[in-house]
Scaffold this motif. Structure first.
Motif, PDB file in Angstrom:
ATOM      1  N   ASP A 197     -10.813  -5.146  54.462  1.00  0.00           N
ATOM      2  CA  ASP A 197     -11.369  -6.499  54.650  1.00  0.00           C
ATOM      3  C   ASP A 197     -11.023  -7.062  56.025  1.00  0.00           C
ATOM      4  O   ASP A 197     -10.512  -8.172  56.150  1.00  0.00           O
ATOM      5  CB  ASP A 197     -10.862  -7.422  53.534  1.00  0.00           C
ATOM      6  N   ARG A 198     -11.297  -6.280  57.045  1.00  0.00           N
ATOM      7  CA  ARG A 198     -11.048  -6.669  58.448  1.00  0.00           C
ATOM      8  C   ARG A 198      -9.581  -7.066  58.684  1.00  0.00           C
ATOM      9  O   ARG A 198      -9.277  -7.959  59.472  1.00  0.00           O
ATOM     10  CB  ARG A 198     -11.978  -7.805  58.855  1.00  0.00           C
ATOM     11  N   GLY A 199      -8.706  -6.388  57.974  1.00  0.00           N
ATOM     12  CA  GLY A 199      -7.277  -6.591  58.174  1.00  0.00           C
ATOM     13  C   GLY A 199      -6.624  -7.512  57.160  1.00  0.00           C
ATOM     14  O   GLY A 199      -5.389  -7.563  57.086  1.00  0.00           O
ATOM     15  N   ARG A 200      -7.413  -8.230  56.388  1.00  0.00           N
ATOM     16  CA  ARG A 200      -6.819  -9.174  55.429  1.00  0.00           C
ATOM     17  C   ARG A 200      -6.260  -8.482  54.194  1.00  0.00           C
ATOM     18  O   ARG A 200      -5.494  -9.081  53.438  1.00  0.00           O
ATOM     19  CB  ARG A 200      -7.843 -10.222  55.010  1.00  0.00           C
ATOM     20  N   GLY A 201      -6.631  -7.219  53.984  1.00  0.00           N
ATOM     21  CA  GLY A 201      -6.123  -6.502  52.835  1.00  0.00           C
ATOM     22  C   GLY A 201      -6.918  -6.770  51.575  1.00  0.00           C
ATOM     23  O   GLY A 201      -8.016  -7.328  51.597  1.00  0.00           O
ATOM     24  N   ILE A 202      -6.327  -6.408  50.429  1.00  0.00           N
ATOM     25  CA  ILE A 202      -7.046  -6.414  49.159  1.00  0.00           C
ATOM     26  C   ILE A 202      -7.140  -7.795  48.516  1.00  0.00           C
ATOM     27  O   ILE A 202      -7.973  -8.022  47.643  1.00  0.00           O
ATOM     28  CB  ILE A 202      -6.351  -5.438  48.173  1.00  0.00           C
ATOM     29  N   PHE A 203      -6.310  -8.745  48.919  1.00  0.00           N
ATOM     30  CA  PHE A 203      -6.137  -9.980  48.152  1.00  0.00           C
ATOM     31  C   PHE A 203      -7.455 -10.673  47.847  1.00  0.00           C
ATOM     32  O   PHE A 203      -7.698 -11.103  46.717  1.00  0.00           O
ATOM     33  CB  PHE A 203      -5.192 -10.937  48.880  1.00  0.00           C
ATOM     34  N   ASN A 204      -8.319 -10.810  48.819  1.00  0.00           N
ATOM     35  CA  ASN A 204      -9.574 -11.540  48.616  1.00  0.00           C
ATOM     36  C   ASN A 204     -10.696 -10.661  48.080  1.00  0.00           C
ATOM     37  O   ASN A 204     -11.797 -11.159  47.832  1.00  0.00           O
ATOM     38  CB  ASN A 204     -10.004 -12.202  49.922  1.00  0.00           C
ATOM     39  N   LEU A 205     -10.426  -9.374  47.884  1.00  0.00           N
ATOM     40  CA  LEU A 205     -11.418  -8.475  47.312  1.00  0.00           C
ATOM     41  C   LEU A 205     -11.276  -8.356  45.798  1.00  0.00           C
ATOM     42  O   LEU A 205     -12.137  -7.774  45.138  1.00  0.00           O
ATOM     43  CB  LEU A 205     -11.288  -7.081  47.953  1.00  0.00           C
ATOM     44  N   ILE A 206     -10.192  -8.887  45.252  1.00  0.00           N
ATOM     45  CA  ILE A 206      -9.968  -8.868  43.809  1.00  0.00           C
ATOM     46  C   ILE A 206     -10.593 -10.124  43.201  1.00  0.00           C
ATOM     47  O   ILE A 206     -10.342 -11.232  43.682  1.00  0.00           O
ATOM     48  CB  ILE A 206      -8.467  -8.815  43.482  1.00  0.00           C
ATOM     49  N   PRO A 207     -11.411  -9.981  42.148  1.00  0.00           N
ATOM     50  CA  PRO A 207     -12.025 -11.169  41.532  1.00  0.00           C
ATOM     51  C   PRO A 207     -10.967 -12.164  41.064  1.00  0.00           C
ATOM     52  O   PRO A 207      -9.887 -11.786  40.613  1.00  0.00           O
ATOM     53  CB  PRO A 207     -12.794 -10.582  40.338  1.00  0.00           C
ATOM     54  N   LYS A 208     -11.284 -13.425  41.180  1.00  0.00           N
ATOM     55  CA  LYS A 208     -10.399 -14.480  40.696  1.00  0.00           C
ATOM     56  C   LYS A 208     -10.972 -15.052  39.397  1.00  0.00           C
ATOM     57  O   LYS A 208     -12.138 -15.458  39.351  1.00  0.00           O
ATOM     58  CB  LYS A 208     -10.257 -15.583  41.752  1.00  0.00           C
ATOM     59  N   THR A 209     -10.162 -15.063  38.344  1.00  0.00           N
ATOM     60  CA  THR A 209     -10.581 -15.599  37.055  1.00  0.00           C
ATOM     61  C   THR A 209      -9.493 -16.515  36.510  1.00  0.00           C
ATOM     62  O   THR A 209      -8.338 -16.449  36.938  1.00  0.00           O
ATOM     63  CB  THR A 209     -10.841 -14.477  36.024  1.00  0.00           C
ATOM     64  N   ASN A 210      -9.857 -17.338  35.549  1.00  0.00           N
ATOM     65  CA  ASN A 210      -8.885 -18.245  34.940  1.00  0.00           C
ATOM     66  C   ASN A 210      -7.848 -17.502  34.115  1.00  0.00           C
ATOM     67  O   ASN A 210      -6.745 -18.005  33.893  1.00  0.00           O
ATOM     68  CB  ASN A 210      -9.606 -19.269  34.048  1.00  0.00           C
ATOM     69  N   GLN A 211      -8.193 -16.299  33.664  1.00  0.00           N
ATOM     70  CA  GLN A 211      -7.296 -15.549  32.795  1.00  0.00           C
ATOM     71  C   GLN A 211      -6.271 -14.717  33.555  1.00  0.00           C
ATOM     72  O   GLN A 211      -5.269 -14.290  32.981  1.00  0.00           O
ATOM     73  CB  GLN A 211      -8.099 -14.590  31.883  1.00  0.00           C
TER      74      GLN A 211
END
Length: 343
Positions: free
Chosen positions: A189-203
């Motif tokens: 992700d252009r150096g940002r890593g996996i964090f923002n590629l993982i879906p975000k859900t309430n659970q």
């Protein structure tokens, strides 16, 4: 396979027992350990802050740099908050031990040992099989609280892991997903890593841990998550009682956004070029600098041509060697052409 002791620093060219070899191994994907401008910032940091800081993070006298670096890192990697520790191992252990109880932890196959709490987890099969089985187990159980632990990708036999299955976890479940992104941070992700590629859900509470010693070139570890999670982890004895990483390295890290961007662009161009020139026997994934080849004799053939690649038996000493070419931004197109002509 013969092992060697290096008597020169890592770079595109190394000395193995006094003989020069073109080197395609290691994890310095962005060439930071030898980058002259990064080293200038590091030396400036040493002059400002000294070689190390032996006080714990709950000492009444603190270097403000640590809080600044954590805020900077959170912004760089797209998280609400960050915790920086002295190593990736400490970051992983701190997080796993805080959230885990044996009866509710599901380990993905090949999860890095830094994330284990005791003996090796029993997970087998593929990541996709584990994802399906974990989803079914969570959704069909009366138990509400679960912890999922995984690497962000497979760096030995290159494979991206798909975490989209967490979107199907039923409402009412409370799941903590801990992902080790040591090989992805600074690259994906252009150096940002996996964090923002993982879906975000309430659970699902997503927490990313990583060593900063690979692409980022720092002797430090990092945890990315929500303000609530990071605040809780900073109350742990493992965090409060441990000395932080050298401030000089974090100072250099905060000055080097342009360096990281430039080196990543170089690396992506080299990855694309090499991928176009090799045949289908090689296993690789787009945008990742590791290329696996099944021929166990590849290492010896290249050594005869004064080229050294990554090669070691896996998963145990009696296994067939894993032969991998690892690219770094310190390589040149000429280096790649030399490798291609020698394969």
């Amino acid at each position: 396979m013969k092992s060697f002791k290096l008597n020169s620093p890592f770079s595109a060219n190394i000395l193995l027992e006094g003989k020069p070899y073109l080197y395609f191994g290691g994890t310095a994907y962005l060439g930071i350990p030898q980058h002259p401008d990064f080293l200038k910032f590091y030396l400036e940091g040493i002059r400002k802050f000294g070689l190390n800081n032996g006080t714990s993070r709950n000492n009444n006298i603190q270097l403000g740099l640590y809080d600044e670096a954590e805020k900077y890192a959170a912004a760089q990697f797209g998280a609400d908050a960050a915790l920086i520790s002295s190593s990736g191992y400490l970051a992983a252990q701190l997080t796993v031990r805080f959230f885990s109880t044996p009866e509710r932890v599901l380990y993905a196959p090949e999860t890095h040992p830094a994330l284990w709490t005791a003996q090796k987890p029993a997970s087998k099969g593929s990541f996709s099989q584990w994802a399906t089985e974990s989803l079914n187990r969570i959704n069909n159980s009366d138990q509400q609280d679960w912890v999922l632990i995984s690497n962000s990708l497979n760096n030995l036999f290159p494979e991206h892991y798909d975490f989209s299955f967490i979107k199907e976890i039923l409402p009412g479940k409370k799941v903590v997903l801990i992902v080790d992104d040591s090989h992805g941070i600074g690259i994906l992700d252009r150096g940002r890593g996996i964090f923002n590629l993982i879906p975000k859900t309430n659970q699902v509470e997503v927490i990313v841990v990583a060593s900063m010693a690979k692409a980022l070139g720092l002797d430090a570890g990092i945890i990315l998550g929500t303000e609530k999670v990071i605040k809780a982890l900073k109350s742990c004895n493992e965090f409060l009682g441990a000395s932080p990483p050298a401030a000089a390295g974090l100072f250099a890290f905060m000055q080097s956004a342009d360096i990281y961007k430039e080196e990543q662009e170089k690396l992506m161009a080299l990855i694309s070029y090499f991928a176009r020139e090799i045949n289908s026997d090689w296993k690789h994934i787009a945008g990742f600098p590791v290329f696996h080849h099944p021929d166990e004799k590849m290492f010896d053939r290249l050594m005869e041509k004064e080229i050294s690649i990554s090669s070691f038996p896996y998963p145990d000493p009696n296994s067939q060697a894993i032969n991998r070419v690892v690219l770094s931004s310190w390589h040149t197109k000429e280096n790649i052409n030399q490798l291609i002509s020698s394969i």
